[in-house]
Design a protein around this motif. Structure first.
Motif, PDB file in Angstrom:
ATOM      1  N   ARG A   1     -17.660 -45.974 -18.933  1.00  0.00           N
ATOM      2  CA  ARG A   1     -17.840 -44.517 -19.872  1.00  0.00           C
ATOM      3  C   ARG A   1     -16.995 -44.734 -21.210  1.00  0.00           C
ATOM      4  O   ARG A   1     -17.458 -45.017 -22.135  1.00  0.00           O
ATOM      5  N   ARG A   2     -15.766 -45.304 -20.858  1.00  0.00           N
ATOM      6  CA  ARG A   2     -14.644 -45.440 -21.843  1.00  0.00           C
ATOM      7  C   ARG A   2     -14.979 -46.789 -22.500  1.00  0.00           C
ATOM      8  O   ARG A   2     -14.996 -46.835 -23.652  1.00  0.00           O
ATOM      9  N   TYR A   3     -15.558 -47.772 -21.899  1.00  0.00           N
ATOM     10  CA  TYR A   3     -15.772 -49.016 -22.372  1.00  0.00           C
ATOM     11  C   TYR A   3     -17.054 -49.010 -23.376  1.00  0.00           C
ATOM     12  O   TYR A   3     -17.220 -49.277 -24.566  1.00  0.00           O
ATOM     13  N   ALA A   4     -18.151 -48.254 -22.750  1.00  0.00           N
ATOM     14  CA  ALA A   4     -19.176 -47.935 -23.872  1.00  0.00           C
ATOM     15  C   ALA A   4     -18.942 -46.973 -25.076  1.00  0.00           C
ATOM     16  O   ALA A   4     -19.543 -47.274 -25.997  1.00  0.00           O
ATOM     17  N   GLY A   5     -17.993 -46.253 -24.741  1.00  0.00           N
ATOM     18  CA  GLY A   5     -17.424 -45.530 -26.012  1.00  0.00           C
ATOM     19  C   GLY A   5     -16.959 -46.411 -26.910  1.00  0.00           C
ATOM     20  O   GLY A   5     -17.361 -46.257 -28.315  1.00  0.00           O
TER      21      GLY A   5
ATOM     22  N   GLU B   1     -18.255 -47.294 -30.884  1.00  0.00           N
ATOM     23  CA  GLU B   1     -17.238 -47.079 -31.770  1.00  0.00           C
ATOM     24  C   GLU B   1     -17.406 -48.097 -32.774  1.00  0.00           C
ATOM     25  O   GLU B   1     -16.927 -48.035 -34.128  1.00  0.00           O
ATOM     26  N   GLY B   2     -17.403 -49.309 -32.425  1.00  0.00           N
ATOM     27  CA  GLY B   2     -17.450 -50.409 -33.239  1.00  0.00           C
ATOM     28  C   GLY B   2     -16.215 -51.200 -33.371  1.00  0.00           C
ATOM     29  O   GLY B   2     -15.438 -51.110 -32.575  1.00  0.00           O
ATOM     30  N   ALA B   3     -16.175 -52.076 -34.380  1.00  0.00           N
ATOM     31  CA  ALA B   3     -14.851 -53.035 -34.581  1.00  0.00           C
ATOM     32  C   ALA B   3     -13.659 -52.040 -34.724  1.00  0.00           C
ATOM     33  O   ALA B   3     -13.874 -51.016 -35.338  1.00  0.00           O
ATOM     34  N   GLY B   4     -12.583 -52.635 -34.230  1.00  0.00           N
ATOM     35  CA  GLY B   4     -11.155 -51.870 -34.555  1.00  0.00           C
ATOM     36  C   GLY B   4     -10.700 -51.541 -33.293  1.00  0.00           C
ATOM     37  O   GLY B   4      -9.570 -51.237 -33.490  1.00  0.00           O
ATOM     38  N   ASN B   5     -11.291 -51.534 -32.289  1.00  0.00           N
ATOM     39  CA  ASN B   5     -10.695 -51.060 -31.042  1.00  0.00           C
ATOM     40  C   ASN B   5     -10.540 -52.347 -29.932  1.00  0.00           C
ATOM     41  O   ASN B   5     -10.559 -52.030 -28.738  1.00  0.00           O
TER      42      ASN B   5
ATOM     43  N   ARG C   1     -10.399 -52.654 -25.604  1.00  0.00           N
ATOM     44  CA  ARG C   1     -11.601 -53.296 -24.909  1.00  0.00           C
ATOM     45  C   ARG C   1     -10.753 -54.251 -23.997  1.00  0.00           C
ATOM     46  O   ARG C   1     -11.093 -54.590 -22.795  1.00  0.00           O
ATOM     47  N   LEU C   2      -9.969 -55.243 -24.767  1.00  0.00           N
ATOM     48  CA  LEU C   2      -9.353 -56.202 -24.035  1.00  0.00           C
ATOM     49  C   LEU C   2      -8.454 -55.885 -22.880  1.00  0.00           C
ATOM     50  O   LEU C   2      -8.348 -56.206 -21.569  1.00  0.00           O
ATOM     51  N   ALA C   3      -7.639 -54.747 -23.128  1.00  0.00           N
ATOM     52  CA  ALA C   3      -6.887 -54.076 -22.203  1.00  0.00           C
ATOM     53  C   ALA C   3      -7.651 -53.547 -20.746  1.00  0.00           C
ATOM     54  O   ALA C   3      -7.407 -53.684 -19.624  1.00  0.00           O
TER      55      ALA C   3
END
Length: 156
Positions: free
Chosen positions: A72-76, A80-84, A88-90
């Motif tokens: 769910r966190r990953y989908a969120g 949200e798009g670019a910038g995070n 995502r990598l973590a």
């Protein structure tokens, strides 16, 4: 202008992904889709090829043990798009470490299973005279099997 993207019904997506209709509704309810599930005439869910591609990613991540909360966190984050990307990598690195650890555990299990298969193949090939050896490896077992020797309760 009318969108010309082919749409799929919930049944068609179920067939393509192997997820049940119930599971697809669950994924939607849990916020696991990147895009909002659209509704067609009459309020029926309609999906795009992008939705199916995203579900394929979700299926692989879930099969690898990623918890629903992390998915769910990953989908969120994707929504949200670019910038995070760092977040995502973590998230993916943390999951990669869990999967790598689990592969190690499964490899140990497979080693034991292979050992037991070998023991029972020997017993079957040699008859009942070798049956006494199938409960625990002998002290002269191959060195590569040595870590398994110390787990006599497991070997039985």
């Amino acid at each position: 202008m009318v969108e010309d993207t082919p749409t799929l019904s919930i049944g068609e997506v179920s067939e393509r992904t192997g997820l049940s209709v119930h599971a697809l509704r669950f994924y939607e309810h849990e916020g696991l889709f990147v895009n909002t599930v659209r509704r067609g005439p009459g309020g029926r869910r309609v999906y795009s090829q992008d939705d199916v591609a995203w579900l394929d990613v979700c299926i692989i991540l879930r099969a690898s043990g990623l918890p629903v909360t992390a998915l769910r966190r990953y989908a969120g984050l994707v929504r949200e798009g670019a910038g995070n990307e760092e977040e995502r990598l973590a998230l993916m690195r943390e999951h990669q470490e869990r999967v790598t650890t689990e592969i190690g555990r499964l490899t140990e299990s497979l080693d034991l299973i292979r050992y037991k298969v070998g023991v029972y193949e020997d017993v079957v090939d040699q008859g009942s005279a070798a049956a006494h050896r199938c409960h625990a490896p002998s002290p002269s077992a191959d060195e590569e099997r040595a870590p398994l020797i110390h787990h006599e309760a497991v070997v039985q």
